[in-house]
Design a protein around this motif. Structure first.
Motif, PDB file in Angstrom:
ATOM      1  N   PRO A 176       0.829  -1.209   0.000  1.00 52.94           N
ATOM      2  CA  PRO A 176       0.000   0.000   0.000  1.00 52.94           C
ATOM      3  C   PRO A 176       0.865   1.260   0.000  1.00 52.94           C
ATOM      4  O   PRO A 176       1.961   1.290   0.536  1.00 52.94           O
ATOM      5  CB  PRO A 176      -0.808  -0.118   1.289  1.00 52.94           C
ATOM      6  N   ILE A 177       0.325   2.290  -0.622  1.00 48.29           N
ATOM      7  CA  ILE A 177       1.003   3.578  -0.683  1.00 48.29           C
ATOM      8  C   ILE A 177       0.329   4.495   0.326  1.00 48.29           C
ATOM      9  O   ILE A 177      -0.876   4.725   0.256  1.00 48.29           O
ATOM     10  CB  ILE A 177       0.912   4.173  -2.100  1.00 48.29           C
ATOM     11  N   HIS A 178       1.119   5.016   1.280  1.00 50.90           N
ATOM     12  CA  HIS A 178       0.581   5.917   2.295  1.00 50.90           C
ATOM     13  C   HIS A 178       1.178   7.300   2.110  1.00 50.90           C
ATOM     14  O   HIS A 178       2.391   7.453   2.136  1.00 50.90           O
ATOM     15  CB  HIS A 178       0.910   5.404   3.701  1.00 50.90           C
ATOM     16  N   TRP A 204       6.300  12.728   3.348  1.00 46.47           N
ATOM     17  CA  TRP A 204       6.884  12.503   2.019  1.00 46.47           C
ATOM     18  C   TRP A 204       7.521  13.761   1.457  1.00 46.47           C
ATOM     19  O   TRP A 204       8.183  13.711   0.424  1.00 46.47           O
ATOM     20  CB  TRP A 204       5.882  11.866   1.057  1.00 46.47           C
ATOM     21  N   GLY A 205       7.404  14.881   2.161  1.00 44.60           N
ATOM     22  CA  GLY A 205       8.138  16.087   1.812  1.00 44.60           C
ATOM     23  C   GLY A 205       9.486  16.148   2.511  1.00 44.60           C
ATOM     24  O   GLY A 205      10.297  17.023   2.243  1.00 44.60           O
ATOM     25  N   GLU A 206       9.714  15.200   3.411  1.00 47.17           N
ATOM     26  CA  GLU A 206      10.983  15.111   4.138  1.00 47.17           C
ATOM     27  C   GLU A 206      11.791  13.891   3.722  1.00 47.17           C
ATOM     28  O   GLU A 206      13.011  13.924   3.743  1.00 47.17           O
ATOM     29  CB  GLU A 206      10.714  15.055   5.645  1.00 47.17           C
ATOM     30  N   LYS A 207      11.096  12.812   3.409  1.00 45.49           N
ATOM     31  CA  LYS A 207      11.752  11.567   2.988  1.00 45.49           C
ATOM     32  C   LYS A 207      10.965  11.005   1.808  1.00 45.49           C
ATOM     33  O   LYS A 207       9.747  10.860   1.878  1.00 45.49           O
ATOM     34  CB  LYS A 207      11.753  10.567   4.150  1.00 45.49           C
ATOM     35  N   ARG A 218      15.205   8.059   0.464  1.00 48.37           N
ATOM     36  CA  ARG A 218      16.231   9.091   0.685  1.00 48.37           C
ATOM     37  C   ARG A 218      15.600  10.325   1.318  1.00 48.37           C
ATOM     38  O   ARG A 218      14.461  10.664   1.051  1.00 48.37           O
ATOM     39  CB  ARG A 218      16.894   9.486  -0.627  1.00 48.37           C
ATOM     40  N   ARG A 219      16.381  10.988   2.117  1.00 46.58           N
ATOM     41  CA  ARG A 219      15.954  12.233   2.757  1.00 46.58           C
ATOM     42  C   ARG A 219      15.901  13.347   1.705  1.00 46.58           C
ATOM     43  O   ARG A 219      16.792  13.459   0.872  1.00 46.58           O
ATOM     44  CB  ARG A 219      16.947  12.573   3.860  1.00 46.58           C
ATOM     45  N   VAL A 220      14.868  14.153   1.752  1.00 44.84           N
ATOM     46  CA  VAL A 220      14.726  15.285   0.841  1.00 44.84           C
ATOM     47  C   VAL A 220      15.537  16.442   1.416  1.00 44.84           C
ATOM     48  O   VAL A 220      15.320  16.840   2.565  1.00 44.84           O
ATOM     49  CB  VAL A 220      13.248  15.701   0.681  1.00 44.84           C
ATOM     50  N   TRP A 245       8.404   3.524  -2.266  1.00 52.91           N
ATOM     51  CA  TRP A 245       7.965   2.958  -3.542  1.00 52.91           C
ATOM     52  C   TRP A 245       8.484   3.727  -4.754  1.00 52.91           C
ATOM     53  O   TRP A 245       8.332   3.274  -5.886  1.00 52.91           O
ATOM     54  CB  TRP A 245       6.437   2.873  -3.578  1.00 52.91           C
ATOM     55  N   VAL A 246       9.122   4.891  -4.552  1.00 49.97           N
ATOM     56  CA  VAL A 246       9.646   5.672  -5.677  1.00 49.97           C
ATOM     57  C   VAL A 246      10.936   5.006  -6.170  1.00 49.97           C
ATOM     58  O   VAL A 246      11.868   4.819  -5.393  1.00 49.97           O
ATOM     59  CB  VAL A 246       9.915   7.136  -5.269  1.00 49.97           C
TER      60      VAL A 246
END
Length: 175
Positions: free
Chosen positions: A2-4, A84-87, A98-100, A91-92
């Motif tokens: 699943p994608i969260h 997902w704005g930080e890491k 990776r850390r953003v 699934w990408v």
């Protein structure tokens, strides 16, 4: 798998106002997107422009695509208040987990917010015919009122993006 993509699952707490603003942004822009859709079917929504060219064959796809892109960009802003704005999500491909880097989000968001302000916030100048800005003519005042009510919220987009970017910067900066 699943994608969260949940909001607020960040390393440091997100201010409540930022979380609410990010969630509200797609709804703030929705009237503007819905206003645009009838033009895809060559319905003028009360606008009067004798010099307007006839509708091109690709115009419906363009108008729908513009509305979808607007909403997608609004949803992308939720990355400024979510994990997902930080890491990068696992699934990408290639860069998952990776850390953003903070500047990788801050610079495009700031430029985008400033660009949106430059694009949309001069609109009241056109309403009043100031500084050489002009609004398209409408067949009556009701169409003009409906247009302004539907389109006006888009003027908040740039300032909201800048506010969310500032909250992101404050949360991600080194302590």
């Amino acid at each position: 798998m699943p994608i969260h993509l949940s909001l607020g699952d960040t390393e440091r707490p997100v201010p409540r106002w930022a979380l609410q603003l990010a969630k509200a942004l797609p709804f703030i822009l929705l009237p503007h997107c819905l206003w645009r859709l009838p033009f895809a079917f060559d319905f003028s929504m009360g606008t009067v422009d004798p010099s307007a060219p006839s509708m091109q064959w690709w115009a419906p796809a363009y108008v729908f695509g513009l509305s979808v892109l607007t909403e997608a960009l609004a949803l992308l802003c939720t990355g400024l208040v979510s994990g997902w704005g930080e890491k990068v999500p696992d699934w990408v491909p290639l860069i998952g987990s990776r850390r953003v880097a903070p500047l990788a989000a801050i610079i495009p968001a700031t430029l985008g917010g400033l660009g949106l302000i430059a694009l949309w916030d001069p609109m009241p100048l056109a309403w009043f015919g100031l500084l050489g800005f002009h609004e398209v003519a409408f067949s009556n005042g009701w169409w003009m009122l409906l247009a302004r009510v539907c389109i006006s919220p888009v003027m908040l987009w740039g300032p909201i993006v800048l506010a969310l970017t500032y909250a992101y910067y404050r949360r991600r900066r080194a302590v």
